[in-house]
Write a protein that holds these residues in place. Sequence first.
Motif, mmCIF file in Angstrom:
data_model
loop_
_atom_site.group_PDB
_atom_site.id
_atom_site.type_symbol
_atom_site.label_atom_id
_atom_site.label_comp_id
_atom_site.label_asym_id
_atom_site.label_seq_id
_atom_site.Cartn_x
_atom_site.Cartn_y
_atom_site.Cartn_z
ATOM 1 N N SER A 1 0.799 -1.410 -0.016
ATOM 2 C CA SER A 1 -0.064 -0.080 0.161
ATOM 3 C C SER A 1 0.776 1.354 -0.003
ATOM 4 O O SER A 1 0.293 2.410 -0.117
ATOM 5 N N GLY A 2 2.139 1.293 0.296
ATOM 6 C CA GLY A 2 2.989 2.223 0.139
ATOM 7 C C GLY A 2 3.254 2.682 1.470
ATOM 8 O O GLY A 2 4.047 3.424 1.896
ATOM 9 N N GLN A 3 2.950 2.124 2.453
ATOM 10 C CA GLN A 3 3.035 2.405 3.768
ATOM 11 C C GLN A 3 3.946 1.751 4.485
ATOM 12 O O GLN A 3 4.693 0.677 3.889
ATOM 13 N N LEU A 4 4.892 2.215 5.380
ATOM 14 C CA LEU A 4 6.076 1.681 6.012
ATOM 15 C C LEU A 4 5.466 0.570 6.986
ATOM 16 O O LEU A 4 4.528 0.733 7.818
ATOM 17 N N THR A 5 6.302 -0.551 6.961
ATOM 18 C CA THR A 5 6.143 -1.709 7.752
ATOM 19 C C THR A 5 7.334 -1.945 8.240
ATOM 20 O O THR A 5 8.444 -1.867 7.607
ATOM 21 N N GLY A 6 7.125 -2.704 9.288
ATOM 22 C CA GLY A 6 8.132 -3.271 10.153
ATOM 23 C C GLY A 6 9.577 -2.731 9.691
ATOM 24 O O GLY A 6 10.183 -3.029 8.755
ATOM 25 N N TYR A 7 10.507 -2.607 11.049
ATOM 26 C CA TYR A 7 11.876 -2.376 10.831
ATOM 27 C C TYR A 7 12.564 -2.425 12.155
ATOM 28 O O TYR A 7 11.909 -1.918 13.032
ATOM 29 N N ALA A 8 13.150 -3.425 12.339
ATOM 30 C CA ALA A 8 13.957 -3.656 13.408
ATOM 31 C C ALA A 8 14.424 -2.422 14.219
ATOM 32 O O ALA A 8 14.532 -2.238 15.767
ATOM 33 N N GLY A 9 14.866 -1.406 13.677
ATOM 34 C CA GLY A 9 15.584 -0.252 14.110
ATOM 35 C C GLY A 9 14.008 0.717 14.598
ATOM 36 O O GLY A 9 14.558 1.817 15.321
ATOM 37 N N GLY A 10 13.029 0.219 14.447
ATOM 38 C CA GLY A 10 11.776 1.294 14.366
ATOM 39 C C GLY A 10 11.331 2.082 13.144
ATOM 40 O O GLY A 10 12.122 2.263 12.584
#
Length: 159
Positions: free
Chosen positions: A131-140
């Motif tokens: 969808s273009g949204q930011l998802t999951g990142y171990a650093g936040g």
Amino acid sequence: MNPVYQSVLTTPIGTVRILANDTAITRIDFVDDDGPSTLAENAVTLQAETQLREYFAGQRQTFELPLVPAGTAFQQRCWQALVQIPYGETRYYAEQAQLIQRPSAVRAVGAANGANPISIVVPCHRVIGKSGQLTGYAGGLDRKAWLLALERDAVTAGQ
């Protein structure tokens, strides 16, 4: 067991720890600054520190570092696909699954990205939701957004 070396770098988005053996980077991650380390730096960690400083200053778009991330064969394939994403661009998890010829493994690709031990240099921050949204990142997600903005702004300024 190979010796472990460490450099710690203060960045605009937090403290980054760089771990290496005698010849290659084994891990780069965000850490809470918990005081001085008992681990020494070596040429490999110092090289990574220099290149990361250049990256954060907007002066480096590719990294030239020896890497040996520990992971399964599937994770290794996923991480190799990550380093193919050009600076300033993003990909969807489904596109990454296609690149490794496992189109039905979208969730597994996401899990492999989440297990990436070498942040920034192996740019899992460049993978976003369909969808273009930011998802999951171990650093936040705040750090992910910051890294993507840094790259987007550098690319825009260079045009």
